[in-house]
Scaffold this active site. Sequence first.
Site, PDB file in Angstrom:
ATOM      1  N   SER A  41      44.343  40.203  36.312  1.00 26.89           N
ATOM      2  CA  SER A  41      45.192  40.133  37.502  1.00 26.89           C
ATOM      3  C   SER A  41      46.262  39.084  37.263  1.00 26.89           C
ATOM      4  O   SER A  41      46.105  38.200  36.411  1.00 26.89           O
ATOM      5  CB  SER A  41      44.348  39.725  38.716  1.00 26.89           C
ATOM      6  OG  SER A  41      45.152  39.383  39.821  1.00 26.89           O
ATOM      7  N   LYS A  46      39.133  35.813  37.071  1.00 25.13           N
ATOM      8  CA  LYS A  46      40.130  36.485  36.240  1.00 25.13           C
ATOM      9  C   LYS A  46      40.636  35.573  35.117  1.00 25.13           C
ATOM     10  O   LYS A  46      40.923  36.047  34.012  1.00 25.13           O
ATOM     11  CB  LYS A  46      41.289  36.976  37.106  1.00 25.13           C
ATOM     12  CG  LYS A  46      40.894  38.039  38.134  1.00 25.13           C
ATOM     13  CD  LYS A  46      40.310  39.284  37.467  1.00 25.13           C
ATOM     14  CE  LYS A  46      40.059  40.397  38.471  1.00 25.13           C
ATOM     15  NZ  LYS A  46      39.553  41.640  37.838  1.00 25.13           N
ATOM     16  N   TYR A  67      38.353  34.240  43.105  1.00 24.26           N
ATOM     17  CA  TYR A  67      38.858  35.438  42.430  1.00 24.26           C
ATOM     18  C   TYR A  67      39.709  35.039  41.224  1.00 24.26           C
ATOM     19  O   TYR A  67      39.531  35.580  40.124  1.00 24.26           O
ATOM     20  CB  TYR A  67      39.681  36.266  43.413  1.00 24.26           C
ATOM     21  CG  TYR A  67      40.286  37.506  42.820  1.00 24.26           C
ATOM     22  CD1 TYR A  67      39.504  38.631  42.555  1.00 24.26           C
ATOM     23  CD2 TYR A  67      41.647  37.573  42.526  1.00 24.26           C
ATOM     24  CE1 TYR A  67      40.056  39.777  42.016  1.00 24.26           C
ATOM     25  CE2 TYR A  67      42.208  38.710  41.990  1.00 24.26           C
ATOM     26  CZ  TYR A  67      41.406  39.815  41.733  1.00 24.26           C
ATOM     27  OH  TYR A  67      41.969  40.942  41.183  1.00 24.26           O
TER      28      TYR A  67
END
Length: 264
Positions: A126, A143, A139
Amino acid sequence: MIILITGITSGFGRAMAESLSKEGHAVYGTHRHAKEFLPGVHYIQAEVTDDASVEAAVNEVLKQEGRIDVFINNAGMGFGGPLECCSIEQARRQMDVNWLGMVRFLHHVVPAMRKQRSGKILCISSIGGLIGLPFQGLYSASKFAIEGYCEALRLELRDFCVKVIVIEPGDFHTNFTSSRQCVDPASVANYYPKYARSLAGFQNDETNGMGPDVLAKKVVRIVSKKNPRNSYVISNFIEHLAVFAKKFLPSKLFAVLVAWFYKV
């Protein structure tokens, strides 16, 4: 080619499975509880957090086809909220699904590709794996872990003709927005109103983002390339510009710009 994709029930996974199958590839995809099935795609029930389930899924493809030419790590989830308010259990769950889920599959996929001396590994990261996103810190951490792991793995597999490619999407319109798990609103009082503004902003950007078919078409082209790049940012112009800016701007100035963009 024989392709294995994790998490194909919706979003990127479903779009990639459908597009790659239409191109004539033999596509196998993992799911936890699929209710709709794409024609021509082979579904394998698997849980990315369960070692035995992951091993069985990879072995099923190898048993049926004898090889795996492309592995696409796509399964993932996200927590939202101030890092102070995220529990240890939420942090553990975030890493277990997004990062360790990938690691579990690669522990079985890599030996197969190394022995056949060919293969492509595509891992969905991402822009949040390149830029620490406020109120999406867990998150982003998962990533960033994918980015570092793949950077090392790419070097280790050079002699075995196995390519490791990282895909870095920006904001896309998928069910990821509605399925994001957020911390208890009662715990974030110290971060209002910044948290509320930021949450509304990135939900709006995702809702109005590109559809998953855009990414799927790009992945189809990457899979067919003999010598793909190490990474691909797939996003709108502003997000591309942000990734570029981080490489060249002083870190403090870049942080100011990110804070302005996310209204924090």
